[in-house]
Design a protein around this motif. Structure first.
Motif, PDB file in Angstrom:
ATOM      1  N   SER A 105       0.832  -1.202   0.000  1.00  0.00           N
ATOM      2  CA  SER A 105       0.000   0.000   0.000  1.00  0.00           C
ATOM      3  C   SER A 105       0.869   1.255   0.000  1.00  0.00           C
ATOM      4  O   SER A 105       2.063   1.212   0.338  1.00  0.00           O
TER       5      SER A 105
ATOM      6  N   ARG B 155       0.635   3.696   2.065  1.00  0.00           N
ATOM      7  CA  ARG B 155       1.033   3.972   3.446  1.00  0.00           C
ATOM      8  C   ARG B 155       2.263   3.164   3.830  1.00  0.00           C
ATOM      9  O   ARG B 155       3.205   3.693   4.437  1.00  0.00           O
TER      10      ARG B 155
ATOM     11  N   ASN C   7       5.878   4.885   4.729  1.00  0.00           N
ATOM     12  CA  ASN C   7       6.374   4.711   6.094  1.00  0.00           C
ATOM     13  C   ASN C   7       7.680   3.936   6.167  1.00  0.00           C
ATOM     14  O   ASN C   7       8.240   3.768   7.255  1.00  0.00           O
TER      15      ASN C   7
ATOM     16  N   GLN D 177       3.585  16.295  -1.839  1.00  0.00           N
ATOM     17  CA  GLN D 177       3.481  15.736  -0.493  1.00  0.00           C
ATOM     18  C   GLN D 177       4.821  15.726   0.237  1.00  0.00           C
ATOM     19  O   GLN D 177       4.898  16.081   1.420  1.00  0.00           O
TER      20      GLN D 177
END
Length: 360
Positions: A199, A201, A205, A250
């Motif tokens: 994913s 995320r 991370n 971002q």
């Protein structure tokens, strides 16, 4: 200033041919990447880079020169640099110095490696190396392997930043690769199209953390020829989602974005179809790349290089892509801003001598 010179090409031999000169003079040519076949000794390399600059003073002369198994020039005085994993291993070697001494030694050694790498290249007229590798060492990728500093993104980030400091001391910019991370997949994008099914995320991370933490230090980035289907169906280097939305907006990256080599198998499969070099370059530029690389196509008749230059020129006139003055500013910012030490000066330079002593 050239409106936008996005193409980074290569040459076949150790001197420039008439075709090389013609291609270098093309207004869309902004860089040239050297390989081991372009090397015989230091004198020849200095003469070649000088000849290149005579034809095109503002061209960015590049090379993949990381250390370890990815080091194009290895003889006639060039230092054999360690693979980046050696710096990650040094991080854990505290010895009798107490907790953390290994980490401090590793960061200093990384700066030393960056300085030696950059200073030796610059003494021979090379402007820029595609380093550091920011991929994490998951232990699965053969193409990355010991090119990675570490599995831990925090360790990889600090060692990369230290190496970038050494490059900066030598007057050289840097390139973090391969965004958002190539270390998790086993497939080699030189021969296959790797797919990472994690994913967004999970990637942000872990593998992509160095790009967030180095957002003010990186001067350029090279995306991976990897598909992350939970984020975008296209490989990262052809994805506006990855490059414009995630990397630029971002994560706040403001430097130049290179495509990876368009001749790689993973580079030209877009939306499930194999496309031409021109179409691949056009998609990459529209997705957010400032520069596109086409490597190892100058040998033989070099037809692929001419087709890319002519094809991009036609695509520009037809409105398939647009020149970007900001991209050209970012490209020119990668050029060295000061004259380098000559090789003889470097050999007697105290900082260089100390850096050699600090290499693992």
């Amino acid at each position: 200033m050239t409106p936008h010179a996005p193409v980074v090409l290569d040459i076949a031999g150790t001197t420039l041919s008439a075709d090389d000169r013609r291609r270098l003079a093309h207004p869309l040519t902004g860089g040239l990447i050297l390989f081991a076949r372009n090397w015989s000794d230091r004198r020849q390399l200095v003469e070649l880079t000088s000849e290149i600059k005579t034809v095109r003073p503002d061209v960015l002369i590049c090379v993949d020169h990381e250390g370890g198994r990815v080091q194009r020039f290895r003889t006639d005085g060039f230092t054999h640099l360690p693979p980046m994993r050696a710096l990650g291993e040094l991080w854990h070697q505290d010895g009798t110095g107490g907790a953390g001494c290994g980490a401090m030694n590793a960061t200093d050694a990384a700066t030393a490696a960056g300085y030696v790498l950059g200073a030796e290249l610059r003494a021979c007229g090379v402007d820029f190396s595609f380093t550091p590798v920011l991929d994490l060492d998951h232990g699965e990728s053969g193409v990355i392997g010991d090119r990675a500093f570490h599995r831990d993104p925090r360790v990889a980030t600090l060692l990369a930043k230290s190496l970038m400091h050494g490059l900066l001391l030598a007057g050289m910019a840097n390139c973090g690769k391969h965004f958002p991370g190539h270390g998790f997949v086993k497939a080699d994008s030189h021969t296959e199209v790797p797919v990472d099914r994690r994913s967004l995320r999970a990637i942000l991370n872990d593998d992509a953390r160095p790009y967030e933490w180095l957002s003010t230090s990186l001067t350029s980035v090279m995306p991976a020829h990897v598909i992350y289907p939970k984020v975008d169906a296209r490989p990262a280097g052809f994805s506006a989602r990855w490059l414009k939305e995630i990397l630029r907006q971002q994560l706040g990256f403001t430097g130049a974005i290179f495509s990876d080599d368009l001749s790689m198998e993973g580079a030209r499969v877009i939306d499930g179809s194999l496309v031409s070099y021109t179409d691949a370059a056009t998609v990459a530029l529209n997705a957010g790349c400032d520069l596109v690389l086409l490597c190892n196509q100058s040998t033989g008749d070099g037809r692929a290089v001419d087709e890319l230059l002519d094809g991009l020129d036609l695509a520009l006139r037809e409105g398939a892509w647009q020149t970007d003055p900001d991209s050209e500013v970012r490209r020119q910012a990668l050029l060295p801003q000061a004259a380098p030490l000559t090789w003889d000066e470097l050999m007697h330079h105290g900082v260089y001598q100390r850096a050699l002593e600090r290499l693992p």
